[in-house]
Design a protein around this motif. Structure first.
Motif, PDB file in Angstrom:
ATOM      1  N   SER A 213     -85.570 -21.561   0.302  1.00 52.14           N
ATOM      2  CA  SER A 213     -84.259 -21.177  -0.209  1.00 52.14           C
ATOM      3  C   SER A 213     -83.543 -22.365  -0.859  1.00 52.14           C
ATOM      4  O   SER A 213     -82.941 -22.234  -1.926  1.00 52.14           O
ATOM      5  N   VAL A 214     -83.632 -23.512  -0.223  1.00 51.79           N
ATOM      6  CA  VAL A 214     -83.001 -24.715  -0.775  1.00 51.79           C
ATOM      7  C   VAL A 214     -83.669 -25.090  -2.091  1.00 51.79           C
ATOM      8  O   VAL A 214     -82.991 -25.428  -3.078  1.00 51.79           O
ATOM      9  N   ILE A 215     -84.973 -24.999  -2.150  1.00 55.82           N
ATOM     10  CA  ILE A 215     -85.698 -25.338  -3.384  1.00 55.82           C
ATOM     11  C   ILE A 215     -85.312 -24.366  -4.505  1.00 55.82           C
ATOM     12  O   ILE A 215     -85.050 -24.787  -5.635  1.00 55.82           O
ATOM     13  N   ARG A 216     -85.256 -23.095  -4.181  1.00 55.56           N
ATOM     14  CA  ARG A 216     -84.907 -22.085  -5.192  1.00 55.56           C
ATOM     15  C   ARG A 216     -83.482 -22.259  -5.731  1.00 55.56           C
ATOM     16  O   ARG A 216     -83.217 -22.032  -6.900  1.00 55.56           O
ATOM     17  N   SER A 217     -82.578 -22.668  -4.846  1.00 57.38           N
ATOM     18  CA  SER A 217     -81.184 -22.817  -5.280  1.00 57.38           C
ATOM     19  C   SER A 217     -80.924 -24.170  -5.918  1.00 57.38           C
ATOM     20  O   SER A 217     -79.798 -24.448  -6.328  1.00 57.38           O
ATOM     21  N   GLY A 218     -81.936 -24.988  -6.009  1.00 60.36           N
ATOM     22  CA  GLY A 218     -81.771 -26.293  -6.644  1.00 60.36           C
ATOM     23  C   GLY A 218     -80.996 -27.269  -5.791  1.00 60.36           C
ATOM     24  O   GLY A 218     -80.410 -28.218  -6.305  1.00 60.36           O
ATOM     25  N   GLY A 219     -80.966 -27.067  -4.499  1.00 63.88           N
ATOM     26  CA  GLY A 219     -80.283 -27.971  -3.596  1.00 63.88           C
ATOM     27  C   GLY A 219     -78.780 -27.769  -3.517  1.00 63.88           C
ATOM     28  O   GLY A 219     -78.068 -28.577  -2.956  1.00 63.88           O
ATOM     29  N   ARG A 220     -78.266 -26.706  -4.136  1.00 61.87           N
ATOM     30  CA  ARG A 220     -76.814 -26.458  -4.109  1.00 61.87           C
ATOM     31  C   ARG A 220     -76.354 -25.914  -2.811  1.00 61.87           C
ATOM     32  O   ARG A 220     -76.858 -25.246  -2.071  1.00 61.87           O
TER      33      ARG A 220
ATOM     34  N   ARG B  22     -89.951 -18.936  14.426  1.00 65.34           N
ATOM     35  CA  ARG B  22     -89.216 -20.195  14.239  1.00 65.34           C
ATOM     36  C   ARG B  22     -89.785 -20.985  13.061  1.00 65.34           C
ATOM     37  O   ARG B  22     -89.034 -21.490  12.226  1.00 65.34           O
ATOM     38  N   ILE B  23     -91.092 -21.092  13.000  1.00 61.26           N
ATOM     39  CA  ILE B  23     -91.708 -21.827  11.888  1.00 61.26           C
ATOM     40  C   ILE B  23     -91.468 -21.096  10.576  1.00 61.26           C
ATOM     41  O   ILE B  23     -91.150 -21.716   9.564  1.00 61.26           O
ATOM     42  N   SER B  24     -91.596 -19.798  10.589  1.00 64.08           N
ATOM     43  CA  SER B  24     -91.360 -19.012   9.387  1.00 64.08           C
ATOM     44  C   SER B  24     -89.931 -19.207   8.885  1.00 64.08           C
ATOM     45  O   SER B  24     -89.700 -19.403   7.689  1.00 64.08           O
ATOM     46  N   GLY B  25     -88.972 -19.182   9.794  1.00 59.02           N
ATOM     47  CA  GLY B  25     -87.575 -19.390   9.421  1.00 59.02           C
ATOM     48  C   GLY B  25     -87.339 -20.767   8.832  1.00 59.02           C
ATOM     49  O   GLY B  25     -86.593 -20.926   7.857  1.00 59.02           O
ATOM     50  N   TYR B  26     -87.982 -21.768   9.407  1.00 63.04           N
ATOM     51  CA  TYR B  26     -87.847 -23.137   8.894  1.00 63.04           C
ATOM     52  C   TYR B  26     -88.325 -23.220   7.448  1.00 63.04           C
ATOM     53  O   TYR B  26     -87.640 -23.757   6.582  1.00 63.04           O
ATOM     54  N   TYR B  27     -89.504 -22.666   7.192  1.00 63.78           N
ATOM     55  CA  TYR B  27     -90.049 -22.741   5.835  1.00 63.78           C
ATOM     56  C   TYR B  27     -89.301 -21.831   4.858  1.00 63.78           C
ATOM     57  O   TYR B  27     -89.194 -22.145   3.677  1.00 63.78           O
ATOM     58  N   LYS B  28     -88.748 -20.742   5.331  1.00 60.71           N
ATOM     59  CA  LYS B  28     -87.911 -19.897   4.469  1.00 60.71           C
ATOM     60  C   LYS B  28     -86.647 -20.649   4.059  1.00 60.71           C
ATOM     61  O   LYS B  28     -86.190 -20.530   2.921  1.00 60.71           O
ATOM     62  N   ASN B  29     -86.066 -21.412   4.985  1.00 60.07           N
ATOM     63  CA  ASN B  29     -84.889 -22.217   4.653  1.00 60.07           C
ATOM     64  C   ASN B  29     -85.228 -23.271   3.604  1.00 60.07           C
ATOM     65  O   ASN B  29     -84.451 -23.489   2.664  1.00 60.07           O
ATOM     66  N   ILE B  30     -86.359 -23.914   3.752  1.00 62.06           N
ATOM     67  CA  ILE B  30     -86.776 -24.913   2.760  1.00 62.06           C
ATOM     68  C   ILE B  30     -86.971 -24.243   1.401  1.00 62.06           C
ATOM     69  O   ILE B  30     -86.522 -24.747   0.371  1.00 62.06           O
TER      70      ILE B  30
END
Length: 120
Positions: A113-120, A103-111
Motif C-alpha cells: 500500500s505504501v509503495i502504491r501510494s508513493g509513500g504519501r 500477520r505476515i500477510s497484513g505486513y506485506y499488504k501495508n508495504i
C-alpha cells in the motif's frame, strides 16, 4: 518490524513442522510400541533466531530459507498416542498457523500500500 517478521516466519515454520509431527502421531496411533513425539518450541525458536542473527552478522546479503531441522527438535514422550489430544493439538496448531499467516500477510499488504501510494 523486521525482527517481528523474522519471529513470525520462525513461528510459521514451527507450526508447519509441528503439524507434520502431529500427523505422524495420528498415522501411527495403532502401531505397537510407538511413542508420541512432539517439538520443543523454545529450542526450535532459539535455533531459528540464532541462524537469523548469524546471517545478519556475516557481511553477506543472503535470503535464507533455512530453518532448524525437525529431527533436532523432536522429543519422544514415554507414552502412547491419544487421538483426542492429537486432534486438539492439531486444531490449536492450525489456529496458530492461520494467525501468523494473517500477520505476515497484513505486513506485506501495508508495504504494498505504501509503495502504491508513493509513500504519501
Amino acid at each position: 518490524m523486521s525482527n517481528n517478521i523474522n519471529l513470525i516466519k520462525s513461528f510459521l515454520n514451527y507450526s508447519a513442522d509441528k503439524s507434520k509431527v502431529i500427523n505422524q502421531n495420528i498415522a501411527n496411533i495403532n502401531s505397537p510400541d510407538y511413542k508420541r513425539r512432539d517439538i520443543d518450541f523454545s529450542s526450535y525458536l532459539q535455533k531459528s533466531l540464532n541462524a537469523t542473527s548469524e546471517l545478519k552478522n556475516s557481511n553477506k546479503i543472503v535470503q535464507s530459507t533455512s530453518k532448524p531441522s525437525v529431527d533436532e527438535n523432536i522429543f519422544i514422550e514415554d507414552r502412547g498416542v491419544n487421538i483426542e489430544e492429537e486432534m486438539a493439538e492439531l486444531a490449536k496448531n492450525t489456529i496458530n498457523f492461520k494467525f501468523a499467516a494473517k500477520r505476515i500477510s497484513g505486513y506485506y499488504k501495508n508495504i504494498q500500500s505504501v509503495i502504491r501510494s508513493g509513500g504519501r
